[in-house]
Design a protein around this motif. Structure first.
Motif, PDB file in Angstrom:
ATOM      1  N   GLY A   1       0.775  -1.216   0.000  1.00 36.60           N
ATOM      2  CA  GLY A   1       0.000   0.000   0.000  1.00 36.60           C
ATOM      3  C   GLY A   1       0.811   1.272   0.000  1.00 36.60           C
ATOM      4  O   GLY A   1       0.232   2.353   0.081  1.00 36.60           O
ATOM      5  N   GLU A   2       2.114   1.224  -0.131  1.00 35.31           N
ATOM      6  CA  GLU A   2       2.912   2.441  -0.151  1.00 35.31           C
ATOM      7  C   GLU A   2       2.662   3.192  -1.445  1.00 35.31           C
ATOM      8  O   GLU A   2       2.488   2.601  -2.508  1.00 35.31           O
ATOM      9  N   GLU A   3       2.637   4.529  -1.348  1.00 34.61           N
ATOM     10  CA  GLU A   3       2.393   5.363  -2.518  1.00 34.61           C
ATOM     11  C   GLU A   3       3.708   5.940  -3.026  1.00 34.61           C
ATOM     12  O   GLU A   3       4.456   6.557  -2.276  1.00 34.61           O
ATOM     13  N   ILE A   4       3.969   5.724  -4.309  1.00 36.79           N
ATOM     14  CA  ILE A   4       5.212   6.154  -4.932  1.00 36.79           C
ATOM     15  C   ILE A   4       4.907   7.241  -5.961  1.00 36.79           C
ATOM     16  O   ILE A   4       4.000   7.100  -6.782  1.00 36.79           O
ATOM     17  N   GLU A   5       5.681   8.323  -5.907  1.00 32.99           N
ATOM     18  CA  GLU A   5       5.483   9.426  -6.836  1.00 32.99           C
ATOM     19  C   GLU A   5       6.218   9.164  -8.152  1.00 32.99           C
ATOM     20  O   GLU A   5       7.348   8.679  -8.162  1.00 32.99           O
ATOM     21  N   VAL A   6       5.576   9.492  -9.251  1.00 32.24           N
ATOM     22  CA  VAL A   6       6.200   9.474 -10.571  1.00 32.24           C
ATOM     23  C   VAL A   6       6.468  10.924 -10.946  1.00 32.24           C
ATOM     24  O   VAL A   6       5.525  11.724 -11.041  1.00 32.24           O
ATOM     25  N   VAL A   7       7.738  11.290 -11.113  1.00 27.42           N
ATOM     26  CA  VAL A   7       8.086  12.685 -11.349  1.00 27.42           C
ATOM     27  C   VAL A   7       8.597  12.886 -12.771  1.00 27.42           C
ATOM     28  O   VAL A   7       9.092  11.959 -13.408  1.00 27.42           O
ATOM     29  N   ALA A   8       8.473  14.102 -13.240  1.00 23.13           N
ATOM     30  CA  ALA A   8       8.954  14.442 -14.583  1.00 23.13           C
ATOM     31  C   ALA A   8      10.475  14.421 -14.596  1.00 23.13           C
ATOM     32  O   ALA A   8      11.112  15.070 -13.764  1.00 23.13           O
ATOM     33  N   PRO A   9      11.093  13.670 -15.519  1.00 23.13           N
ATOM     34  CA  PRO A   9      12.553  13.592 -15.569  1.00 23.13           C
ATOM     35  C   PRO A   9      13.153  14.837 -16.186  1.00 23.13           C
ATOM     36  O   PRO A   9      12.482  15.611 -16.856  1.00 23.13           O
ATOM     37  N   SER A  10      14.456  15.013 -15.967  1.00 22.56           N
ATOM     38  CA  SER A  10      15.207  16.063 -16.649  1.00 22.56           C
ATOM     39  C   SER A  10      15.613  15.544 -18.012  1.00 22.56           C
ATOM     40  O   SER A  10      16.100  14.426 -18.137  1.00 22.56           O
ATOM     41  N   SER A  11      15.439  16.357 -19.038  1.00 21.66           N
ATOM     42  CA  SER A  11      15.790  15.954 -20.407  1.00 21.66           C
ATOM     43  C   SER A  11      17.031  16.655 -20.919  1.00 21.66           C
ATOM     44  O   SER A  11      17.277  16.696 -22.107  1.00 21.66           O
TER      45      SER A  11
ATOM     46  N   VAL B   1       4.861  20.925 -17.923  1.00 21.29           N
ATOM     47  CA  VAL B   1       5.411  20.627 -16.597  1.00 21.29           C
ATOM     48  C   VAL B   1       6.910  20.880 -16.615  1.00 21.29           C
ATOM     49  O   VAL B   1       7.548  20.920 -17.666  1.00 21.29           O
ATOM     50  N   THR B   2       7.481  21.034 -15.441  1.00 21.99           N
ATOM     51  CA  THR B   2       8.919  21.242 -15.286  1.00 21.99           C
ATOM     52  C   THR B   2       9.542  19.991 -14.665  1.00 21.99           C
ATOM     53  O   THR B   2       8.846  19.198 -14.010  1.00 21.99           O
ATOM     54  N   PRO B   3      10.859  19.787 -14.844  1.00 24.67           N
ATOM     55  CA  PRO B   3      11.524  18.621 -14.236  1.00 24.67           C
ATOM     56  C   PRO B   3      11.304  18.577 -12.730  1.00 24.67           C
ATOM     57  O   PRO B   3      11.405  19.593 -12.046  1.00 24.67           O
ATOM     58  N   GLY B   4      10.982  17.390 -12.217  1.00 19.26           N
ATOM     59  CA  GLY B   4      10.739  17.215 -10.792  1.00 19.26           C
ATOM     60  C   GLY B   4       9.285  17.295 -10.396  1.00 19.26           C
ATOM     61  O   GLY B   4       8.927  16.965  -9.262  1.00 19.26           O
ATOM     62  N   THR B   5       8.404  17.725 -11.327  1.00 15.35           N
ATOM     63  CA  THR B   5       6.973  17.808 -11.022  1.00 15.35           C
ATOM     64  C   THR B   5       6.380  16.413 -10.865  1.00 15.35           C
ATOM     65  O   THR B   5       6.668  15.511 -11.652  1.00 15.35           O
ATOM     66  N   VAL B   6       5.540  16.233  -9.836  1.00 15.25           N
ATOM     67  CA  VAL B   6       4.877  14.939  -9.638  1.00 15.25           C
ATOM     68  C   VAL B   6       3.772  14.792 -10.678  1.00 15.25           C
ATOM     69  O   VAL B   6       2.858  15.606 -10.758  1.00 15.25           O
ATOM     70  N   LEU B   7       3.863  13.723 -11.468  1.00 19.59           N
ATOM     71  CA  LEU B   7       2.917  13.496 -12.557  1.00 19.59           C
ATOM     72  C   LEU B   7       1.804  12.530 -12.167  1.00 19.59           C
ATOM     73  O   LEU B   7       0.663  12.674 -12.605  1.00 19.59           O
ATOM     74  N   ALA B   8       2.159  11.533 -11.362  1.00 21.36           N
ATOM     75  CA  ALA B   8       1.179  10.501 -11.012  1.00 21.36           C
ATOM     76  C   ALA B   8       1.602   9.840  -9.707  1.00 21.36           C
ATOM     77  O   ALA B   8       2.725  10.026  -9.218  1.00 21.36           O
ATOM     78  N   ILE B   9       0.681   9.067  -9.146  1.00 24.57           N
ATOM     79  CA  ILE B   9       0.939   8.303  -7.924  1.00 24.57           C
ATOM     80  C   ILE B   9       0.679   6.828  -8.217  1.00 24.57           C
ATOM     81  O   ILE B   9      -0.367   6.467  -8.760  1.00 24.57           O
ATOM     82  N   ILE B  10       1.661   5.973  -7.866  1.00 20.96           N
ATOM     83  CA  ILE B  10       1.513   4.524  -8.014  1.00 20.96           C
ATOM     84  C   ILE B  10       1.389   3.928  -6.618  1.00 20.96           C
ATOM     85  O   ILE B  10       2.238   4.159  -5.754  1.00 20.96           O
ATOM     86  N   SER B  11       0.351   3.157  -6.409  1.00 17.44           N
ATOM     87  CA  SER B  11       0.161   2.475  -5.135  1.00 17.44           C
ATOM     88  C   SER B  11       0.678   1.053  -5.252  1.00 17.44           C
ATOM     89  O   SER B  11       0.249   0.298  -6.129  1.00 17.44           O
ATOM     90  N   THR B  12       1.633   0.701  -4.379  1.00 20.82           N
ATOM     91  CA  THR B  12       2.192  -0.648  -4.418  1.00 20.82           C
ATOM     92  C   THR B  12       1.364  -1.594  -3.566  1.00 20.82           C
ATOM     93  O   THR B  12       0.648  -1.186  -2.660  1.00 20.82           O
ATOM     94  N   SER B  13       1.515  -2.870  -3.871  1.00 12.91           N
ATOM     95  CA  SER B  13       0.781  -3.892  -3.135  1.00 12.91           C
ATOM     96  C   SER B  13       1.542  -5.196  -3.231  1.00 12.91           C
ATOM     97  O   SER B  13       2.150  -5.500  -4.257  1.00 12.91           O
TER      98      SER B  13
END
Length: 501
Positions: A106-116, A173-185
């Motif tokens: 149930g841990e929530e992991i952030e998906v962030v915008a990478p630096s290009s 969006v800018t690099p480092g911005t949280v784009l989505a949340i993934i819930s683990t299980s």
């Protein structure tokens, strides 16, 4: 378990091709042992093992194109060793991957915008490939981001369920911005179910279907016809960069005809072979064409009597090599002569940036080096401050490492002027193409004895044709000709360099 991922390869490099695996599954490696060779459009790079252990999975095959931070392999570390959280790859995923390593249910992991890359400060969300509630596996592609240079797929840092999507397609969006949340299980499947294939598009909607939200916005803002844009994104999609490049080139539905679509590959004859161009060769072709399309390029010619340089070289070559451990060649004289002329004609050492001119008070001379894979141009930093011996040592080192494919990205960026020597291959005369955004390039050619008139007498002298190509948008004809005359004078009378004349 430790992931081996594609490292940061330079500010303008967004992907690489897997060249050769140096290990196979089941092999044991030590920390820093090279495990795979990556080929970019500029150089080949060996990726080392982050720690000692056993290769348990190879995720990318030879010939695959991989983007920054893509998974290459997985390494099971030796017993008792601390688990590595991977290298700091600069794309914003390291923290997410590290926290996921020991995640509980149930841990929530952030998906962030990478630096290009250092010069890229924002990106547009091109297309979401998942929706809230979808199950994903680690490294599954979640979405594509579009910059003005490339399209980048963002993978999932962990296996889990998409709990939240924070931005719509087309958002910036800018690099480092949280784009989505993934819930683990703990009971998330090892592999996410395969997504159904998209239905075939009708021919009438094919052009519209190729547009992403970001590129569609550019097309609408500038009123261009998307049918004339060649897409370079995944599955032929038109990226924001494709649309901007088309607009910049003057493309317009009302004024410019649609670009010709690539022709289908022709059938091969019985004595023909089709070989895919290397990424380096593709980049060389693209950059040379961009140079021709962008600069108002013109070439001026002169010839130089090489007698003085050849006599100096003949007189001191043995003593020079004995003292400095390197042979005295011709290139060091040309580098010094060019630096001296660049001081007098600063326009040749400048570059155009939009409607501005950037003048440079440093002289970083690129030296074109031919390799089996293509032409590379490493740069002599502050060449005006180097001795002839140091210049010869640096050039010899560039040549050796260019053939080995071990030149770094930093060594091939930031030059202010370029020298290329076609004479080593026997060329008598040529018109070199500018190495953008530089404004000048000097072409050397072979030395041959020719009759010339000196003091009303016909004598035989070792002569070389020089070709100076320049960008006429910034360098006038007078400046270009004066530059080439100064180079000629400095070579025909090298003492002028010592006296700063």
């Amino acid at each position: 378990m430790t992931d081996i991922r594609v490292p940061t390869l330079g500010e303008s490099v967004t992907e690489a091709t897997v060249g050769q695996w140096l290990v196979k599954e089941g092999d044991t490696v030590n920390a820093d042992d090279p495990v795979v060779e990556l080929e970019t459009d500029k150089v080949s790079v060996n990726v080392p093992a982050p720690s000692a252990g056993t290769i348990i999975k190879i995720a990318a095959q030879e010939g695959d194109t991989v983007e920054l931070d893509a998974l290459l392999a997985q390494l099971e570390e030796g017993a008792g060793s601390a688990k590595s959280n991977g290298s700091a790859n600069g794309n914003g995923k390291a923290a997410a991957a590290s926290s996921a390593a020991g995640s509980s249910a149930g841990e929530e992991i952030e998906v962030v915008a990478p630096s290009s890359g250092e010069s890229v400060t924002e990106a547009d969300i091109g297309e979401w490939l998942v929706k809230v509630g979808d199950q994903v596996s680690q490294d599954d592609t979640l979405l594509s981001l579009e910059t003005d240079k490339a399209a980048v797929d963002v993978p999932s840092p962990v296996s889990g369920i998409v709990k939240e999507i924070r931005f719509d397609e087309g958002a910036t969006v800018t690099p480092g911005t949280v784009l989505a949340i993934i819930s683990t299980s703990d009971d998330v499947p090892a592999s996410a179910p395969a997504k159904p294939a998209a239905p075939a598009q009708s021919s009438s909607s094919a052009s519209a279907a190729k547009l992403t939200p970001a590129s569609e916005r550019v097309v609408k803002e500038h009123g261009v016809d998307p049918a004339g844009i060649t897409g370079t994104g995944k599955d032929g999609r038109i990226t924001k960069g494709d649309a901007l490049a088309y607009v910049k080139s003057g493309g317009d539905a009302a004024q410019a005809p649609a670009q010709a679509k690539p022709a289908a590959p022709r059938d091969l004859g019985p004595r023909e072979e089709r070989v895919k161009m290397s990424r380096l060769r593709q980049t060389i072709a693209r950059r040379l064409k961009e140079s021709q399309n962008t600069a108002a390029m013109l070439t001026t010619f002169n010839d130089v009597d090489m007698t003085a340089v050849m006599e100096t070289r003949s007189q001191y070559k043995e003593l020079f090599e004995k003292k400095h451990g390197v042979k005295l060649g011709f290139m060091s004289f040309f580098v010094k002569a060019c630096c001296h002329a660049l001081r007098e004609i600063p326009d040749v050492n400048a570059e155009i940036d939009g409607t501005d001119i950037i003048y440079k008070d440093h002289y970083d001379v690129g030296i074109a080096v031919g390799t089996e894979k293509g032409l590379v141009v490493p740069v002599l930093r502050d060449a005006d401050q180097k001795s002839l011996a140091q210049i010869e040592k640096d050039i010899a080192d560039f040549g050796r490492r260019g053939r080995e494919g071990t030149l770094t990205m930093e060594e091939m960026q930031g030059g202010t002027f370029t020298i290329t020597n076609g004479g080593i291959y026997g060329s008598l005369l040529s018109t070199p193409i500018l190495n953008m955004p530089q404004s000048g390039i000097l072409g050397m050619h072979r030395i041959e004895k020719r009759p010339v008139v000196i003091n009303d007498q016909v004598v035989v002298r070792p002569m070389m044709y020089l070709a100076m190509s320049y960008d006429h948008r910034i360098v006038d004809g007078k400046g270009a000709v004066t530059f080439l005359v100064r180079v000629k004078e400095n070579l025909e009378d090298p003492q002028r360099l010592l006296l700063d004349l």
